[in-house]
Design a protein around this motif. Structure first.
Motif, PDB file in Angstrom:
ATOM      1  N   ALA C 284       0.861  -1.195   0.000  1.00  0.00           N
ATOM      2  CA  ALA C 284       0.000   0.000   0.000  1.00  0.00           C
ATOM      3  C   ALA C 284       0.890   1.234   0.000  1.00  0.00           C
ATOM      4  N   PHE C 285       1.232   1.685  -1.213  1.00  0.00           N
ATOM      5  CA  PHE C 285       2.165   2.812  -1.313  1.00  0.00           C
ATOM      6  C   PHE C 285       1.540   4.107  -0.823  1.00  0.00           C
ATOM      7  N   ASP C 286       0.201   4.176  -0.866  1.00  0.00           N
ATOM      8  CA  ASP C 286      -0.429   5.442  -0.452  1.00  0.00           C
ATOM      9  C   ASP C 286      -0.300   5.652   1.054  1.00  0.00           C
ATOM     10  N   ARG C 287      -0.117   4.550   1.815  1.00  0.00           N
ATOM     11  CA  ARG C 287      -0.035   4.717   3.274  1.00  0.00           C
ATOM     12  C   ARG C 287       1.392   5.024   3.711  1.00  0.00           C
ATOM     13  N   ALA C 288       2.344   4.891   2.789  1.00  0.00           N
ATOM     14  CA  ALA C 288       3.759   5.031   3.173  1.00  0.00           C
ATOM     15  C   ALA C 288       4.191   6.483   3.087  1.00  0.00           C
ATOM     16  N   ARG C 289       4.743   6.979   4.178  1.00  0.00           N
ATOM     17  CA  ARG C 289       5.296   8.345   4.170  1.00  0.00           C
ATOM     18  C   ARG C 289       6.758   8.312   3.741  1.00  0.00           C
ATOM     19  N   VAL C 290       7.372   7.167   3.929  1.00  0.00           N
ATOM     20  CA  VAL C 290       8.739   6.978   3.452  1.00  0.00           C
ATOM     21  C   VAL C 290       8.784   5.704   2.625  1.00  0.00           C
ATOM     22  N   ILE C 291       9.232   5.850   1.370  1.00  0.00           N
ATOM     23  CA  ILE C 291       9.315   4.693   0.483  1.00  0.00           C
ATOM     24  C   ILE C 291      10.765   4.525   0.070  1.00  0.00           C
ATOM     25  N   VAL C 292      11.292   3.338   0.294  1.00  0.00           N
ATOM     26  CA  VAL C 292      12.644   3.045  -0.170  1.00  0.00           C
ATOM     27  C   VAL C 292      12.549   1.927  -1.200  1.00  0.00           C
ATOM     28  N   GLY C 293      12.973   2.238  -2.404  1.00  0.00           N
ATOM     29  CA  GLY C 293      12.931   1.233  -3.470  1.00  0.00           C
ATOM     30  C   GLY C 293      14.325   0.739  -3.777  1.00  0.00           C
ATOM     31  N   LEU C 294      14.488  -0.562  -3.753  1.00  0.00           N
ATOM     32  CA  LEU C 294      15.777  -1.160  -4.121  1.00  0.00           C
ATOM     33  C   LEU C 294      15.609  -1.776  -5.509  1.00  0.00           C
ATOM     34  N   ASP C 295      15.825  -0.992  -6.531  1.00  0.00           N
ATOM     35  CA  ASP C 295      15.712  -1.459  -7.910  1.00  0.00           C
ATOM     36  C   ASP C 295      14.350  -2.104  -8.167  1.00  0.00           C
ATOM     37  N   ALA C 296      13.317  -1.539  -7.563  1.00  0.00           N
ATOM     38  CA  ALA C 296      11.959  -2.019  -7.829  1.00  0.00           C
ATOM     39  C   ALA C 296      11.230  -0.920  -8.602  1.00  0.00           C
ATOM     40  N   ASP C 297      10.958  -1.162  -9.891  1.00  0.00           N
ATOM     41  CA  ASP C 297      10.342  -0.145 -10.744  1.00  0.00           C
ATOM     42  C   ASP C 297       8.818  -0.214 -10.602  1.00  0.00           C
ATOM     43  N   PHE C 298       8.353   0.107  -9.411  1.00  0.00           N
ATOM     44  CA  PHE C 298       6.923  -0.145  -9.137  1.00  0.00           C
ATOM     45  C   PHE C 298       6.020   0.854  -9.841  1.00  0.00           C
ATOM     46  N   GLY C 300       6.649   1.591 -13.007  1.00  0.00           N
ATOM     47  CA  GLY C 300       6.773   1.258 -14.424  1.00  0.00           C
ATOM     48  C   GLY C 300       6.350  -0.150 -14.755  1.00  0.00           C
ATOM     49  N   THR C 301       6.910  -1.124 -14.041  1.00  0.00           N
ATOM     50  CA  THR C 301       6.699  -2.497 -14.476  1.00  0.00           C
ATOM     51  C   THR C 301       6.507  -3.478 -13.322  1.00  0.00           C
ATOM     52  N   TRP C 302       6.854  -3.131 -12.120  1.00  0.00           N
ATOM     53  CA  TRP C 302       6.969  -4.120 -11.057  1.00  0.00           C
ATOM     54  C   TRP C 302       5.604  -4.547 -10.507  1.00  0.00           C
ATOM     55  N   LEU C 303       5.295  -5.798 -10.561  1.00  0.00           N
ATOM     56  CA  LEU C 303       4.077  -6.423 -10.031  1.00  0.00           C
ATOM     57  C   LEU C 303       2.798  -5.805 -10.582  1.00  0.00           C
ATOM     58  N   SER C 304       2.420  -4.621 -10.118  1.00  0.00           N
ATOM     59  CA  SER C 304       1.136  -4.045 -10.520  1.00  0.00           C
ATOM     60  C   SER C 304       1.263  -2.536 -10.670  1.00  0.00           C
ATOM     61  N   PRO C 305       2.011  -2.105 -11.706  1.00  0.00           N
ATOM     62  CA  PRO C 305       2.398  -0.682 -11.785  1.00  0.00           C
ATOM     63  C   PRO C 305       1.229   0.289 -11.768  1.00  0.00           C
ATOM     64  N   VAL C 306       0.125  -0.058 -12.445  1.00  0.00           N
ATOM     65  CA  VAL C 306      -0.978   0.905 -12.498  1.00  0.00           C
ATOM     66  C   VAL C 306      -1.506   1.175 -11.092  1.00  0.00           C
ATOM     67  N   GLU C 307      -1.765   0.074 -10.381  1.00  0.00           N
ATOM     68  CA  GLU C 307      -2.294   0.234  -9.023  1.00  0.00           C
ATOM     69  C   GLU C 307      -1.292   1.005  -8.162  1.00  0.00           C
ATOM     70  N   MET C 332      18.539   4.338 -14.661  1.00  0.00           N
ATOM     71  CA  MET C 332      17.392   5.201 -14.376  1.00  0.00           C
ATOM     72  C   MET C 332      16.103   4.503 -14.815  1.00  0.00           C
ATOM     73  N   SER C 333      15.158   4.379 -13.868  1.00  0.00           N
ATOM     74  CA  SER C 333      13.864   3.785 -14.196  1.00  0.00           C
ATOM     75  C   SER C 333      12.790   4.858 -14.039  1.00  0.00           C
ATOM     76  N   VAL C 334      11.579   4.568 -14.504  1.00  0.00           N
ATOM     77  CA  VAL C 334      10.487   5.513 -14.310  1.00  0.00           C
ATOM     78  C   VAL C 334      10.386   5.869 -12.829  1.00  0.00           C
ATOM     79  N   THR C 335      10.463   4.828 -11.995  1.00  0.00           N
ATOM     80  CA  THR C 335      10.355   5.069 -10.560  1.00  0.00           C
ATOM     81  C   THR C 335      11.492   5.960 -10.069  1.00  0.00           C
ATOM     82  N   GLY C 336      12.705   5.599 -10.472  1.00  0.00           N
ATOM     83  CA  GLY C 336      13.851   6.381 -10.025  1.00  0.00           C
ATOM     84  C   GLY C 336      13.748   7.826 -10.470  1.00  0.00           C
ATOM     85  N   SER C 337      13.187   8.044 -11.673  1.00  0.00           N
ATOM     86  CA  SER C 337      13.116   9.413 -12.181  1.00  0.00           C
ATOM     87  C   SER C 337      12.109  10.232 -11.385  1.00  0.00           C
ATOM     88  N   ASN C 338      11.272   9.565 -10.597  1.00  0.00           N
ATOM     89  CA  ASN C 338      10.299  10.293  -9.785  1.00  0.00           C
ATOM     90  C   ASN C 338      10.720  10.393  -8.324  1.00  0.00           C
TER      91      ASN C 338
END
Lengths: 174, 485, 1045
Positions: C284-298, C300-307, C332-338
């Protein structure tokens, strides 16, 4: 109407001019002068009045101007007002270039047309040449053949004095 | 008085003192005899160029503008460059015949005819490109205002500089053509009367409109020439001003500049005289008319090149200054890019040809050296083509949004059509010098007669000859000269 | 025709009720229309099977839409003949008759679909069947089959042809959004290279014959010891899973292997260790105030990108609480660029970073000391990140993309120690979206090699292409007595199987899906199958000769399995109709509570072992070739356009610029600019990259932000037997993946790179990435937001023109836009934008009406990036209009800058004078196939065209119209309704698809409209405003969120 004329040809322009002046002093009727290039002083010598062609130019030009302006105004404001780049319908400044061009076009073409009409020049017209070579290197003066013999002789003498190369009689409608 | 005032050098615009008959014979010779080898060689080359143009244009129209190197960022390149280039060339002719006429520059008489012809042909070449550059040339008629059809009202956009172009160029072409033809009429008559062949007689007979040298006609004729000259002069200036507005009225950095109209007019005269010089040097060599096209003619044209070239250089400088002084970041970037970007080579070529080359004409020795003149005239043509290329392509390829930046690389079709347009031009010009009096016979006769009177002045006044025959006030400017009575 | 209609009435549930039907278009009410029925019967005498034939033999026709566009984009088919030389396509002179035939096909398909299998229980349409008026679209809810995310869709069906895919806004998970792939799937339906029917031994065969062969072979197999194996990609359909279970009962030797070329295998293994269940948590990314992504392009492509993108944007609104997103990734991924903070990291370091974070958090959590590896990156960064995470315990989230069990276990542990389980990490309702099991697949291949497998059924997989050892798999496959593939084309694998039993395209099939446990959605056919294909489920049922077909099975399944879990609706029919109409159903958490899971005992999972594993590995990598010069780490990633390569023949996706590199038509080796310089490589130089798995030849592209010691290459390219469009585009990097610790690893160290000396001109749509200090994308910070004064509007040079009744405008929130590029495809689908092909893109002639400009700022090593959707700005003072000589582009009374194709003569003056460079020119006729031979050039592909939008001919200019056709539909609907149009009733294609709701469209004259509100937002500005173009499209400044050290 056809009339009998005296045609005198000159090898050089000086004689021609002298002849024209003296002939008119002698009250001889000079119909016309034929030259390979426009010779100046002839207008005064022959007493030709100034042409009215420039007036036609002016009128035609004004017509073009009015036409152009009204066409553009009609199209953009009355007939088909469109929102082009948010500009007002009547953008007079933008109409100026075309108005200018049409002015020039109308004026130019009309003038030339008037000239051709006035001088009766048209494709296929058979020219009347008083003497061979008037378009090359011969200058010719055409005088009405005096009916009175004494004047006729005086005319011949006059032309000879001015150095006419040949003097021939001929008929022409002028 | 019989002698010229002190210190007035007596100019001779025609070498020697040929009789009137000689003049006719000399100028008519190319039309009556066989032309030299050089003519055939040139004509063959030109014809090849014309064929290339036909081929390329067909291919273009069959496939689409995609065969050119254009793209989303560069929507115009060779097409409009060529258009402006040819229109520019087309300026010298009318300028020589009209403006120099008004200024009573008698040296024009030997060259105005061919210069006008060049104008006509150049404008024809120019007119080709607006047509070819359209995505849908078969709908080209949309660009003319015509009676609204079943679609309801359907007008053109009178605010668009492209529509102004349409009016300007068609007017310019019409007036130039009429002016040129009118000047030819007396010569046609001359040729008609000396023609032997039936066909020639017939053709020249029709073309000469039954001219017979009547002075009543002559006198009106000269007025009409003056009127046309008076109309053509502002016309010349307007045409390239309007062409420049294609760019000036846009908002693109490098296009959106108020100095464009005068700048373009100067450039046009510059390129036009460059081309005239090229052609005259070619023709006088190939048709041995050195007697009528003298070094003096070439010299005066070199001077015009020097003047206009300097004006153009000044315009270049002004552009850079206003870009720097105006402080508009887009404008500024554009001019930095112009001088240092991927198309910088074109910029420096342009500077070399248009700024430096004409400065050589300060030296009389260069002005009087046919080879040098020819070389520089070629440089001028190249330089002016590149000027237009720089203005058009460099402005387009890097405009406001860097995301939209791109490059233009010409394709074979681009180049083929450019070369082809020269083919068309030279084909027409070579045909002209072969079949038409390339020097105004009757005007030259006027000049010759004058010169003879200079030699043996007589009591009689002979007005200046040629269409320039307005009674001139004493001490009139330039080469004007006459006797006081 | 009448019986057809009744059939139609009794068939599909339409959402017409929920979506106001479009008004009839002119050409549907034309006299010819009346004779449609008879014409139809003549058209398809043989019924359904004739349809493909009919479709194929249709004359070339881009005309359905070419039939005339007046300025307002309305169709005037009756003016067809004018248009043939006007707006219409001059080369392909297509008359209205062909056009009607084509339409006829569509209507025919629909009506015939109606009378197919009348024994199926009929469902009365909420909207009467008479509503199935030609020209009036119906909307059907279904489920996307583009990837395993199983997003809920609403398919716009026009005259029996699905022509546009939209998100189903009833769905809480996906809202109205879809991704680029989802948008493009409708084109795959009309792929002319799909198989027309089943093949046996490569030869066309009848289904009966195929069934004969298969059943007998299976019967034979049943006796023998050899296994019967179903190899499928992730199956999200519960009913299908049930059928598979039946197979298990039918054949004792049956095995089901789930194989995803890009799997989340490790994540499941780690969950098994950490939580005792091999699941993929639902984040649930909307509940997270701090998000740390380790090469997870969530995003762009990871698991369920639209959601995830929707949730991410919801959680990061500038007016909401501050959020922080830190991304560690090699390329650089879509996620990283954001991300607020992006740290370029070599893949081999990711594990160590996870371990280091865990160590820091464990310390804070009072766990016994963890001996982590030396910090691979600046420790202060890790300290602050760990600190932020700890400060937001329960409201933070760490996700890792790497397919490595130890890594994932460590990440799970971090989330557990942070108390995120149950808050941002949901274990009760796990995701079922990627169930691939790498280990099982390798095991299977070994069994096949040993000849222990008797029959293999391949469903939705293509191992010959994407297995790490494709040739090995094919060799093994040759030893199997019966091999069956259900692919829709003779792909790399299907070329060697005994039977190819093409499955329906998902838009032709019934089905259901369960992307998230307890969250179900249904699929219903939106068109009768174009070709002689058969639903995979039907084949399975047939081969174990189960009674009935899949449709009845599906209903039975829902009656018995799903119905009881809800109480809202009493009767099954009501329940079925309701669900089918809505398309989605939320059953809530499964009844079996996993409370035990949530409080899994750490001792139960040996995460310390995992930490040391990671430590050793990173140290080994540090010690050996990995870090020495001339050796690189190769990072293979899933690209937004191609994903795992299954849609590789979809020209829309092939021509979709990658959100980051902006490269189309192929993949590249992304190098850090510094590295490229060091190696003396320029963009486009073709290099050979050699790694353990093998070598590939691929052009170089220097990508700012790339980790200097890594090379990134996109997967999914280099298909060889997928079709004309996709064959040989890019290179296949799957062989470079390796199996490490039982999971498939998408990175390799010790890779070398050598120049081949050849060059390839990259087909990129954006060549310059710096804004040159120009005010194009404006940024602000949360601090500034409070006290920012609005600049006063520039004065108008002329008097204001009288305002129209409406004034359409659009706002684009640069802070919300993630650059996912879904809008690009949505626009292409809605507006019949042609695909022009690699050559034309290389010549910078892309045709997309909306493009996404991506700019970098800061250092090349690690720049900040912004994405800016750019389309026609619909200027009030449009520079393009003044210069058009023929008035082909003008401003409408409603403020739209409209392009009149009929009138355009293609001087391109408008494009030259457009400061935004958004005008697109038809350099060739892109519909005939002479210059770009894609879907528009074949009669099947043309079926995707939107009849409401003109197909542009050669030589005319085109551009964004703000979906004027949608505006007109909505207007007419409002008129019919008799009540004024509501704000938000019109959604442009780009707005509709946007997962982050970055785009708003509406009437600026209505002060209450969303768009008018946003126009007065203090972040609002207009691009190049100072030129005085007065655009009706405005942008909202990008907000830089809470920055850390």
């Amino acid at each position: 109407m056809r009339s009998n004329v005296l045609v005198a040809t000159f090898p050089h322009v000086d004689g021609l001019l002298k002849a024209v002046r003296q002939a008119r002093r002698e009250m001889l009727r000079v119909y016309d002068v034929f030259t390979p290039f426009p010779v100046h002083g002839l207008d005064e010598a022959m007493g030709i009045r100034h042409t009215r062609l420039p007036k036609i130019t002016l009128i035609a030009g004004l017509t073009g101007l009015v036409f152009a302006l009204s066409l553009q105004f009609y199209a953009n404001v009355l007939d088909w007002p469109l929102n082009v780049g948010g500009k007002p319908d009547n953008t007079t400044l933008a109409f100026i270039p075309i108005s200018f061009e049409l002015t020039v076009l109308f004026a130019g073409l009309t003038t030339v047309a008037a000239f051709l009409l006035r001088t009766k020049l048209f494709p296929g017209k058979q020219p009347w040449l008083p003497a061979p070579g008037v378009t090359d290197d011969v200058f010719a003066i055409v005088i009405r053949k005096p009916t009175a013999d004494e004047t006729y002789q005086r005319a011949l003498a006059l032309l000879k004095d001015c150095g006419a190369a040949h003097i021939t009689e001929s008929e022409a409608d002028l | 008085m019989d002698k010229l005032p002190e210190g007035v050098i007596e100019p001779r615009w025609i070498a020697g003192s040929p009789t009137l008959g000689q003049v006719t014979a000399d100028i008519a010779r190319p039309m009556e005899g066989k032309p030299g080898k050089l003519w055939y060689v040139l004509f063959a080359i030109a014809l090849l160029g014309l064929l290339d143009l036909l081929g390329m244009a067909t291919y273009l129209i069959a496939n689409g503008i995609g065969v050119w190197g254009l793209n989303n960022s560069v929507g115009w390149a060779f097409d409009i460059t060529n258009f402006v280039f040819w229109i520019g060339i087309g300026h010298a002719g009318t300028l020589i015949s009209a403006i120099l006429l008004l200024f009573r520059q008698k040296w024009r008489t030997s060259i105005n005819r061919s210069a006008e012809a060049m104008t006509i042909f150049a404008v024809m070449c120019a007119g080709l490109f607006p047509l070819l550059h359209m995505g849908r040339p078969w709908d080209a008629f949309f660009i003319f205002p015509y009676v609204p059809n079943q679609h309801g009202p359907l007008w053109v956009n009178f605010r668009s500089p492209l529509v102004w172009d349409v009016f300007a160029i068609s007017t310019y072409f019409t007036i130039s053509l009429v002016f040129w033809f009118l000047g030819l009429v007396p010569d046609f008559a001359t040729l008609r009367d000396r023609a032997i062949g039936k066909i020639k007689k017939l053709v020249f007979g029709v073309l000469s409109l039954g001219w017979n040298g009547s002075h009543r006609t002559w006198s009106r004729y000269e007025i009409v020439s003056l009127v046309l000259a008076g109309l053509a002069t502002p016309l010349v200036l307007s045409v390239h001003s309007i062409v420049s507005m294609d760019f000036a009225t846009s908002l693109l950095p490098g296009w959106h500049a108020t100095i464009f109209p005068p700048y373009f007019v100067a450039g046009a005269i510059y390129s036009g005289f460059g081309m005239v010089l090229t052609l005259l040097i070619l023709t006088r060599q190939s048709m041995n008319l050195q007697r009528y096209i003298t070094m003096r003619h070439l010299d005066s044209m070199a001077k015009v090149l020097l003047l206009t070239g300097s004006i153009v250089s000044y315009a270049y400088a002004t552009e850079f200054f206003s870009a720097w002084y105006g402080g508009n970041i887009y404008e500024r970037y554009h001019f930095i890019n112009r001088a240092t970007g991927p198309y910088a080579f074109g910029f420096y070529l342009m500077v070399l040809c248009n700024v430096l080359a004409p400065q050589l004409f300060w030296f009389k020795r260069i002005r009087n050296h046919v080879g040098a003149l020819f070389a520089v005239s070629i440089l001028v043509n190249i330089g002016m083509w590149f000027e237009r290329f720089i203005i058009i392509v460099v402005s387009l390829h890097r405009a406001f949004l860097p995301s939209g930046w791109g490059m233009f690389y010409p394709t074979l079709v681009d180049i083929g059509i450019l070369v082809g347009s020269f083919g068309l031009f030279f084909t027409l010009f070579l045909l002209f010098i072969r079949y038409m009096p390339m020097i105004a016979i009757w005007e030259v006769k006027g000049v010759v007669t004058d010169q003879q009177h200079m030699a043996h002045p007589s009591a009689e006044t002979i007005g200046t000859a040629g269409a320039a025959g307005i009674p001139a006030p004493a001490g009139a400017a330039g080469m004007e000269h006459h006797h006081a009575e | 025709m009448s019986d057809h209609c009744n059939g139609a009435k009794d068939k599909l549930v339409t959402l017409g009720a929920r979506r106001p039907p479009a008004p009839p278009q002119d050409y549907w009410t034309s006299p010819d229309e009346l004779h449609h029925g008879p014409a139809l019967r003549g058209e398809f005498p043989g019924g359904l099977p004739e349809i493909p034939a009919a479709a194929i033999h249709l004359p070339a026709s881009g005309e359905p839409a070419t039939a005339g566009a007046a300025p307002d984009g309305h169709n005037h088919d009756h003016e067809d003949h004018d248009h043939d030389h006007d707006g219409g396509d001059p080369d392909a002179g297509i008359g209205r008759r062909d056009f009607l035939t084509l339409m006829g096909f569509g209507v025919g398909a629909a009506s015939l679909a109606a009378c197919r299998a009348p024994e199926q229980r009929a469902i009365p349409l909420p909207v009467a069947a008479e509503d199935m008026i030609a020209g009036v679209p119906n909307y059907y809810a279904t489920t996307c089959g583009g990837c395993a995310s199983a997003c809920s869709l609403l398919v716009k069906q026009r005259d029996g042809r699905p022509i546009k895919i939209e998100g189903n806004d009833v769905s809480e998970l996906f809202g109205g959004a879809t991704c680029a792939t989802g948008q493009a799937t409708v084109l795959s339906l009309y792929d002319n290279e799909r198989l027309r029917g089943p093949l046996w031994q490569g030869q066309p065969a009848a289904w009966a014959e195929i069934d004969e062969h298969v059943t007998s072979a299976l019967a034979a197999a049943a006796g023998k010891p050899g296994k019967i194996v179903l190899v499928s990609s992730t199956i999200t359909s519960p009913s299908l899973r049930d059928i598979v279970a039946r197979w298990g009962r039918a054949f004792p030797s049956f095995h089901h292997v789930v194989y995803d070329p890009i799997s989340a295998s490790a994540l499941r293994l780690a969950s098994a260790q950490a939580f005792g269940r091999a699941i993929i948590p639902h984040y649930a990314f909307d509940r997270a105030r701090v998000i740390v992504g380790l090469d997870a392009d969530f995003l762009g492509t990871w698991l369920s990108p639209v959601e995830f993108a929707r949730a991410y944007a919801r959680g990061r609104r500038p007016d909401g609480p501050t959020t922080l997103h830190v991304q560690f990734e090699p390329g650089m991924s879509v996620t990283g660029s954001n991300a607020d903070r992006r740290i370029p990291t070599a893949p081999s370091e990711l594990g160590a970073i996870a371990a280091a974070l865990l160590a820091r958090i464990a310390r804070r959590a009072g766990e016994p000391e963890v001996a982590a590896a030396a910090d691979p990156v600046d420790p202060t960064i890790l300290d602050s990140v760990a600190g932020e995470l700890w400060n937001h315990r329960g409201a933070s989230l760490v996700v890792a993309g790497g397919n490595d069990a130890a890594l994932q276990l460590v990440v799970h542990t971090i989330n557990r120690l942070l108390g995120n389980i149950g808050h941002t990490v949901d274990l009760d309702r796990p995701s079922l979206q990627r169930q691939g099991d790498d280990g099982a697949m390798t095991a299977l291949v070994e069994e096949m090699q040993r000849g222990e497998v008797h029959a293999v059924i391949l469903h939705g997989v293509n191992p010959a292409y994407d297995y790490l050892d494709g040739p090995g798999f094919m060799k093994a496959l040759a030893r199997v007595a019966l091999s069956v593939s259900t692919t829709d084309r003779r792909d790399e694998t299907a070329a060697a199987v005994h039977a190819v039993c093409p499955d329906h395209h998902f838009l032709e099939a019934w089905g259901d899906a369960e992307p998230i446990a307890g969250y179900l959605s249904l699929s219903q056919p939106t068109i009768a199958p174009l070709f002689e294909t058969r639903a995979f489920a039907d084949s399975l049922l047939r081969w174990i000769d189960a009674p009935g077909d899949y449709y009845s099975f599906l209903r039975d399944y829902w009656r018995t399995q799903v119905m009881p879990r809800q109480s809202a609706l009493a009767t099954f029919d009501a329940f079925w109709d309701h669900t089918l109409e809505r398309g989605v159903l939320d059953l809530g958490p499964p009844t079996t509570p996993s409370g035990a899971v949530a409080s899994a005992d750490p001792a139960g999972s040996d995460w310390r072992a995992a930490v040391s594993e990671l430590r050793d590995e990173s140290q080994r990598a540090a010690g050996t070739e990995g870090r020495t010069d001339g050796h690189f780490e190769l990072a293979l990633y899933e690209s937004v356009a191609m994903r795992d390569g299954r849609n590789a023949n979809n020209p829309w996706l092939l021509e979709l610029p990658d959100p980051i590199t902006k490269i189309t038509w192929g993949n590249v080796a992304e190098l850090a600019p510094s590295t490229a310089d060091k190696l003396g490589l320029r963009d486009g130089d073709i290099v050979t990259i050699t790694a353990a798995g093998g070598a590939i030849e691929v052009p170089v592209f220097s990508q700012p932000g790339q980790h200097p010691r890594t090379i990134s290459v996109a997967l999914g390219y280099g298909r060889t037997q997928v079709g004309k469009a996709g064959n040989g585009v890019g290179v296949n990097a799957f062989p470079l993946t390796r199996l490490v610790r039982g999971t498939r690893r998408a990175w390799a160290d010790g890779a070398t790179i050598t120049a081949t000396g050849q060059r390839d001109k990259l087909a990129t749509t954006q060549s310059h990435f710096s804004m040159e200090g120009r005010p194009i994308v404006l940024e602000t910070t949360r601090e500034e937001l409070g006290h920012a004064e609005r600049p006063e509007a520039l004065p108008n040079l002329w008097n204001e023109r009288p305002a129209g009744e409406r004034s359409w405008g659009m706002t684009i929130d640069l802070d919300a836009c993630t650059g996912c590029s879904a809008c690009v495809i949505a626009c292409q689908a809605e507006n019949n934008v042609p695909v022009v092909g690699k050559d034309q893109i290389q010549r910078q002639r892309s045709m997309h009406w909306i493009r996404i400009d991506r700019y970098y700022s800061g250092s090349e090593d690690n720049p900040q990036s912004v994405h800016q959707p750019m389309m026609c700005q619909h200027c009030g003072h449009a520079p393009c209009e003044t210069v058009c000589p023929v008035l082909a582009t003008t401003t409408s009374s409603e403020g739209l800058n409209q392009q009149v194709y009929n009138r355009c003569i293609g001087t391109r003056y408008c494009a030259n004078n457009c400061p935004y460079k958004v005008r697109r020119f038809n350099w060739y006729n892109y519909t005939t196939g002479n210059h770009s031979d894609y879907h528009m050039a074949n009669p099947v592909g043309r079926l995707v065209l939107n009849p409401d939008v003109t197909v542009r001919s050669r030589g005319v200019m085109e551009k964004c119209s703000l979906c004027v056709q949608r505006i007109h539909v909505a207007k007419n609907t409002a008129v019919k309704r008799g009540e004024p149009m509501q704000d938000g009733e019109i959604k442009t294609a780009c707005q509709q698809v946007c997962p982050t709701d970055a785009i708003r469209f509406g009437d600026l004259n209505d002060p209450k409209s969303q768009v008018a509100q946003r126009m007065h937002d203090q972040r609002t500005y207009r691009v190049l405003e100072d030129l005085g173009t007065r655009p009706n499209v405005a942008y909202l400044k990008k907000v830089r969120h809470g920055q850390t050290t």
